[in-house]
Design an enzyme around this catalytic site. Sequence first.
Site, PDB file in Angstrom:
ATOM      1  N   TYR A  25       0.838  -1.204   0.000  1.00 23.85           N
ATOM      2  CA  TYR A  25       0.000   0.000   0.000  1.00 23.85           C
ATOM      3  C   TYR A  25       0.871   1.250   0.000  1.00 23.85           C
ATOM      4  O   TYR A  25       0.571   2.225  -0.702  1.00 23.85           O
ATOM      5  CB  TYR A  25      -0.905  -0.001   1.228  1.00 23.85           C
ATOM      6  CG  TYR A  25      -1.713   1.265   1.404  1.00 23.85           C
ATOM      7  CD1 TYR A  25      -2.891   1.470   0.689  1.00 23.85           C
ATOM      8  CD2 TYR A  25      -1.297   2.265   2.278  1.00 23.85           C
ATOM      9  CE1 TYR A  25      -3.625   2.645   0.842  1.00 23.85           C
ATOM     10  CE2 TYR A  25      -2.017   3.431   2.445  1.00 23.85           C
ATOM     11  CZ  TYR A  25      -3.188   3.613   1.718  1.00 23.85           C
ATOM     12  OH  TYR A  25      -3.898   4.779   1.873  1.00 23.85           O
ATOM     13  N   SER A 107      -4.319  12.392   7.954  1.00 27.95           N
ATOM     14  CA  SER A 107      -5.268  12.042   6.900  1.00 27.95           C
ATOM     15  C   SER A 107      -6.657  11.780   7.469  1.00 27.95           C
ATOM     16  O   SER A 107      -6.807  11.268   8.579  1.00 27.95           O
ATOM     17  CB  SER A 107      -4.783  10.786   6.175  1.00 27.95           C
ATOM     18  OG  SER A 107      -5.772  10.267   5.293  1.00 27.95           O
ATOM     19  N   GLN A 128      -5.958  16.861   6.949  1.00 27.83           N
ATOM     20  CA  GLN A 128      -6.278  16.713   5.529  1.00 27.83           C
ATOM     21  C   GLN A 128      -7.703  16.214   5.380  1.00 27.83           C
ATOM     22  O   GLN A 128      -8.103  15.233   6.004  1.00 27.83           O
ATOM     23  CB  GLN A 128      -5.298  15.737   4.871  1.00 27.83           C
ATOM     24  CG  GLN A 128      -5.623  15.386   3.417  1.00 27.83           C
ATOM     25  CD  GLN A 128      -6.522  14.160   3.311  1.00 27.83           C
ATOM     26  OE1 GLN A 128      -6.540  13.295   4.168  1.00 27.83           O
ATOM     27  NE2 GLN A 128      -7.285  14.101   2.233  1.00 27.83           N
ATOM     28  N   TYR A 130     -10.840  14.861   2.914  1.00 24.42           N
ATOM     29  CA  TYR A 130     -11.405  14.363   1.664  1.00 24.42           C
ATOM     30  C   TYR A 130     -12.841  14.861   1.563  1.00 24.42           C
ATOM     31  O   TYR A 130     -13.577  14.879   2.551  1.00 24.42           O
ATOM     32  CB  TYR A 130     -11.405  12.830   1.629  1.00 24.42           C
ATOM     33  CG  TYR A 130     -10.062  12.223   1.330  1.00 24.42           C
ATOM     34  CD1 TYR A 130      -9.349  12.598   0.197  1.00 24.42           C
ATOM     35  CD2 TYR A 130      -9.517  11.262   2.170  1.00 24.42           C
ATOM     36  CE1 TYR A 130      -8.120  12.038  -0.083  1.00 24.42           C
ATOM     37  CE2 TYR A 130      -8.284  10.687   1.891  1.00 24.42           C
ATOM     38  CZ  TYR A 130      -7.594  11.083   0.765  1.00 24.42           C
ATOM     39  OH  TYR A 130      -6.376  10.525   0.483  1.00 24.42           O
ATOM     40  N   THR A 156      -7.839  17.844  -0.222  1.00 26.33           N
ATOM     41  CA  THR A 156      -7.366  17.043  -1.344  1.00 26.33           C
ATOM     42  C   THR A 156      -8.426  17.020  -2.439  1.00 26.33           C
ATOM     43  O   THR A 156      -9.569  16.635  -2.199  1.00 26.33           O
ATOM     44  CB  THR A 156      -7.051  15.605  -0.895  1.00 26.33           C
ATOM     45  OG1 THR A 156      -5.988  15.650   0.065  1.00 26.33           O
ATOM     46  CG2 THR A 156      -6.623  14.747  -2.072  1.00 26.33           C
ATOM     47  N   ARG A 165      -5.486   0.606  -7.988  1.00 21.67           N
ATOM     48  CA  ARG A 165      -4.164   0.213  -7.514  1.00 21.67           C
ATOM     49  C   ARG A 165      -4.138  -1.310  -7.450  1.00 21.67           C
ATOM     50  O   ARG A 165      -4.692  -1.921  -6.549  1.00 21.67           O
ATOM     51  CB  ARG A 165      -3.896   0.853  -6.150  1.00 21.67           C
ATOM     52  CG  ARG A 165      -4.027   2.376  -6.220  1.00 21.67           C
ATOM     53  CD  ARG A 165      -4.323   3.013  -4.878  1.00 21.67           C
ATOM     54  NE  ARG A 165      -4.682   4.421  -5.038  1.00 21.67           N
ATOM     55  CZ  ARG A 165      -5.065   5.213  -4.040  1.00 21.67           C
ATOM     56  NH1 ARG A 165      -5.147   4.728  -2.810  1.00 21.67           N
ATOM     57  NH2 ARG A 165      -5.378   6.470  -4.265  1.00 21.67           N
ATOM     58  N   LYS A 252      -4.496  20.593  -2.101  1.00 22.52           N
ATOM     59  CA  LYS A 252      -3.597  19.511  -2.525  1.00 22.52           C
ATOM     60  C   LYS A 252      -4.150  18.812  -3.762  1.00 22.52           C
ATOM     61  O   LYS A 252      -5.345  18.560  -3.855  1.00 22.52           O
ATOM     62  CB  LYS A 252      -3.445  18.499  -1.380  1.00 22.52           C
ATOM     63  CG  LYS A 252      -2.492  17.346  -1.658  1.00 22.52           C
ATOM     64  CD  LYS A 252      -2.354  16.478  -0.414  1.00 22.52           C
ATOM     65  CE  LYS A 252      -1.340  15.368  -0.597  1.00 22.52           C
ATOM     66  NZ  LYS A 252      -1.810  14.321  -1.526  1.00 22.52           N
ATOM     67  N   HIS A 276      -0.837  12.769  -6.136  1.00 25.69           N
ATOM     68  CA  HIS A 276      -1.229  11.758  -5.146  1.00 25.69           C
ATOM     69  C   HIS A 276      -0.212  10.623  -5.090  1.00 25.69           C
ATOM     70  O   HIS A 276      -0.567   9.449  -4.931  1.00 25.69           O
ATOM     71  CB  HIS A 276      -2.626  11.204  -5.453  1.00 25.69           C
ATOM     72  CG  HIS A 276      -3.425  10.880  -4.227  1.00 25.69           C
ATOM     73  ND1 HIS A 276      -4.314  11.758  -3.663  1.00 25.69           N
ATOM     74  CD2 HIS A 276      -3.463   9.769  -3.435  1.00 25.69           C
ATOM     75  CE1 HIS A 276      -4.867  11.206  -2.597  1.00 25.69           C
ATOM     76  NE2 HIS A 276      -4.369  10.004  -2.436  1.00 25.69           N
ATOM     77  N   ARG A 279      -0.694   7.667  -7.409  1.00 24.76           N
ATOM     78  CA  ARG A 279      -1.694   6.675  -7.034  1.00 24.76           C
ATOM     79  C   ARG A 279      -3.066   6.967  -7.630  1.00 24.76           C
ATOM     80  O   ARG A 279      -4.019   6.251  -7.338  1.00 24.76           O
ATOM     81  CB  ARG A 279      -1.800   6.602  -5.502  1.00 24.76           C
ATOM     82  CG  ARG A 279      -0.533   6.080  -4.863  1.00 24.76           C
ATOM     83  CD  ARG A 279      -0.534   6.267  -3.359  1.00 24.76           C
ATOM     84  NE  ARG A 279      -1.592   5.527  -2.692  1.00 24.76           N
ATOM     85  CZ  ARG A 279      -1.566   4.218  -2.452  1.00 24.76           C
ATOM     86  NH1 ARG A 279      -0.532   3.493  -2.870  1.00 24.76           N
ATOM     87  NH2 ARG A 279      -2.544   3.622  -1.809  1.00 24.76           N
TER      88      ARG A 279
END
Length: 389
Positions: A25, A107, A128, A130, A156, A165, A252, A276, A279
């Site tokens: 990861y 995060s 951060q 989302y 972000t 991924r 970001k 990112h 990713r």
Amino acid sequence: MPVITNIQDLKELHERRVPRMFYDYAESGSWSEQTFRENVSDFQKIRLRQKVAVDMTGRSTASRMVGEEVTMPVALSPIGIAGMQHADGEMKAARAAEKFGVPFTLSTMSINSIEDVASFTTKPFWFQLYMMRDTDFVSRLIQRAKDAKCSALVITLDLQILGQRHKDIKNGLSTPPKLTLKTMANLATKWAWGIEMLSAKRREFGNIIGHIDGISDPRSLSTWAAESFDPSLDWNKVAKIKEEWGGKIIIKGILDEEDARMAAKMGADAIIVSNHGGRQLDGALSSIRMLRPIVDAVGDQVEVHIDGGIRSGQDVLKALAMGAKGTYIGRAFLHGLGAMGQQGVTKALEIIHKELDTTMALCGETKVTDLSRHNLLIPEDFEGRWQKP
């Protein structure tokens, strides 16, 4: 314990100590991983100009990022599930960053919660965010970050839709790990990690579990996460979040000059040139290739930072010399965390700092704030000659 002199040494310890799904990861990108690789390799294309016979006494790497004094212009990036690389990972990384004098960014998808990290530190950290479909949850997250005295909100923008991924899918990434035969066989070889994780404060997403109706255990979380990122995110929604937060905002996920101008226009305190970590959109240009065009596009309208591919203090110097006012390390500190916990994060910061200080001196500079493009040799076609749309 082997002698550790660079981030690669920590990376090798990290790989040996941590279960495969969590190491992968950390050390992987999306699709073919082209952008993930080029984030690193493009730094190597930039060369340094050596200068001699300059008084090197009294050197300083001290600077400021969004008005905050820092020992060096390096912040710890927001990393999801860092608490599965090492028990209480986010708490320990935050404390290491605080003691070193650099910012830590927590995060949304952390294992340790906002409150956990606040209880483990004495100075404000960054949070951060989302953008989620559940606006009530977002508002509660923002209020929790305010209550914890977070000094900046990092929004972000490049995760409206999750990039594929391959390694995470093949490994069956989950937290805590699902006990398949493959996973149990790997965990059996990582007994030191397992013993420490037994005493961890949390092994689930601390900012989410218990804070959203219907999410009381991790079995329903993966479905929730896949359906929760907001695909309708636009600049109007970003402006509303900025107003709701009322403090310093860092945007970001900027990889385009026009997006940088929009972020500056809406009053962001800083932007982070970022893909990112390779990713999300595989095939996008590396962060360092896009840094100079974005710096040139926004000038002094907004503070420009960068993340992606930084694995050494020399990389930090190159980014600063190309115009960044701040840099972020993600995998570099995560390797330290996975290898040795808080001590490993401190070691990663010490390595980056020594490399930055030594390289700065050999380039004939005594202050990190004096670095500029005159310290570099940049290939003429570094940003590329692309056909116009």
